[in-house]
Structure formats: C-alpha cells, structure tokens
Scaffold this motif. Structure first.
Motif, PDB file in Angstrom:
ATOM      1  N   UNK A  14      17.078  57.078  31.874  1.00 33.01           N
ATOM      2  CA  UNK A  14      17.363  56.688  33.559  1.00 33.01           C
ATOM      3  C   UNK A  14      18.166  56.743  33.454  1.00 33.01           C
ATOM      4  N   UNK A  15      18.071  57.005  34.965  1.00 33.42           N
ATOM      5  CA  UNK A  15      19.753  57.321  35.478  1.00 33.42           C
ATOM      6  C   UNK A  15      20.054  55.940  35.462  1.00 33.42           C
ATOM      7  N   UNK A  16      21.911  55.695  36.193  1.00 32.94           N
ATOM      8  CA  UNK A  16      21.892  55.014  36.680  1.00 32.94           C
ATOM      9  C   UNK A  16      21.001  54.184  37.998  1.00 32.94           C
ATOM     10  N   UNK A  17      21.189  55.056  38.308  1.00 33.91           N
ATOM     11  CA  UNK A  17      20.540  55.020  39.532  1.00 33.91           C
ATOM     12  C   UNK A  17      19.032  53.928  39.801  1.00 33.91           C
ATOM     13  N   UNK A  40      24.146  49.092  26.385  1.00 29.59           N
ATOM     14  CA  UNK A  40      24.183  50.852  25.663  1.00 29.59           C
ATOM     15  C   UNK A  40      23.531  51.972  26.703  1.00 29.59           C
ATOM     16  N   UNK A  41      24.578  53.151  26.627  1.00 24.89           N
ATOM     17  CA  UNK A  41      24.117  54.415  27.528  1.00 24.89           C
ATOM     18  C   UNK A  41      24.854  55.701  26.942  1.00 24.89           C
ATOM     19  N   UNK A  42      23.857  56.802  27.458  1.00 19.49           N
ATOM     20  CA  UNK A  42      24.816  57.961  26.930  1.00 19.49           C
ATOM     21  C   UNK A  42      25.325  59.392  27.891  1.00 19.49           C
ATOM     22  N   UNK A  43      26.106  59.895  27.558  1.00 21.33           N
ATOM     23  CA  UNK A  43      26.654  60.987  29.153  1.00 21.33           C
ATOM     24  C   UNK A  43      25.448  61.979  28.246  1.00 21.33           C
ATOM     25  N   UNK A  44      24.973  62.787  28.989  1.00 24.04           N
ATOM     26  CA  UNK A  44      24.477  64.094  28.506  1.00 24.04           C
ATOM     27  C   UNK A  44      25.047  65.227  29.584  1.00 24.04           C
ATOM     28  N   UNK A  50      25.514  60.048  33.290  1.00 22.69           N
ATOM     29  CA  UNK A  50      24.690  58.860  32.118  1.00 22.69           C
ATOM     30  C   UNK A  50      23.164  58.597  32.057  1.00 22.69           C
ATOM     31  N   UNK A  51      23.153  58.166  31.227  1.00 22.34           N
ATOM     32  CA  UNK A  51      21.322  57.712  31.248  1.00 22.34           C
ATOM     33  C   UNK A  51      21.388  56.848  29.938  1.00 22.34           C
ATOM     34  N   UNK A  52      20.236  55.942  30.430  1.00 21.20           N
ATOM     35  CA  UNK A  52      19.775  54.814  29.601  1.00 21.20           C
ATOM     36  C   UNK A  52      18.598  54.704  29.595  1.00 21.20           C
ATOM     37  N   UNK A  53      18.486  54.608  27.682  1.00 18.27           N
ATOM     38  CA  UNK A  53      17.066  54.402  27.397  1.00 18.27           C
ATOM     39  C   UNK A  53      16.382  53.472  27.707  1.00 18.27           C
ATOM     40  N   UNK A  54      15.166  53.563  28.611  1.00 22.80           N
ATOM     41  CA  UNK A  54      14.351  52.642  28.391  1.00 22.80           C
ATOM     42  C   UNK A  54      13.886  51.647  27.901  1.00 22.80           C
ATOM     43  N   UNK A  55      13.788  51.576  26.536  1.00 19.02           N
ATOM     44  CA  UNK A  55      13.714  50.834  25.228  1.00 19.02           C
ATOM     45  C   UNK A  55      14.996  50.145  25.530  1.00 19.02           C
TER      46      UNK A  55
END
Length: 93
Positions: A14-17, A40-44, A50-55
């Motif tokens: 997911x995006x931060x939005x 927790x999130x990752x940068x891609x 920033x992206x946040x994994x749905x799980x």
C-alpha cells in the motif's frame, strides 16, 4: 478509494495514501507512523517511495486493538488510583 474498493484490490503493498485512507488518518500522520518505526514499511524504487505491506498493516491494527484493550483493563483495575508503587523499595519522605 470508494467503499467498493476492497483491501484485496489494492494489492500486497500500500502507498502511504492508501494506508492513511484505510486508517482514516492524514497522509502526514501515516508518514509519521512509518518514520517513527511504529508502523513498519519499506522504501522501494529509485525515488524511495514508502510502501506498507497489507499484512503488516493488519497486524498493526490488531496490535493497536490489543493495546487499547489492555489499557482499558488497566484503567478499570482497582489499583489505578494508587499514585506510586514502591515494589519493596524504601521511599524517601
């Protein structure tokens, strides 16, 4: 994103939005959660988006429910009116 859009349609990341919308907070608030390490999130990508994994988001939400439940139990406990626990240590008076 309208009500017809389900979390599954958003994909794994997911995006931060998207994250902000799902949590019903501002994008700046979502960014602050990520920057603080609370969410927790990752940068891609080359731009470092920033992206946040749905799980991970679902786990975060579950953890916040548990935190709230525990705080409510604590606030309902008989000993919440005590101002200080000494735990057997002498107090300076």
């Amino acid at each position: 994103m309208d009500d017809a859009t389900s979390a599954e349609q958003l994909g794994r990341f997911l995006t931060l939005g998207d994250t902000a919308e799902l949590l019903n907070i501002s994008t700046n608030q979502a960014y602050a959660l990520v920057r603080s390490g609370e969410l927790p999130a990752i940068k891609v990508g080359a731009g470092g988006q920033w992206r946040v994994e749905r799980s991970v988001l679902e786990s975060y939400i579950a953890a916040m429910y548990e935190h709230t439940r525990r705080m409510n139990l604590w606030n309902q406990a008989d000993y919440t009116n005590l101002t200080e626990f000494s735990f057997g240590q002498p107090r300076d008076n």
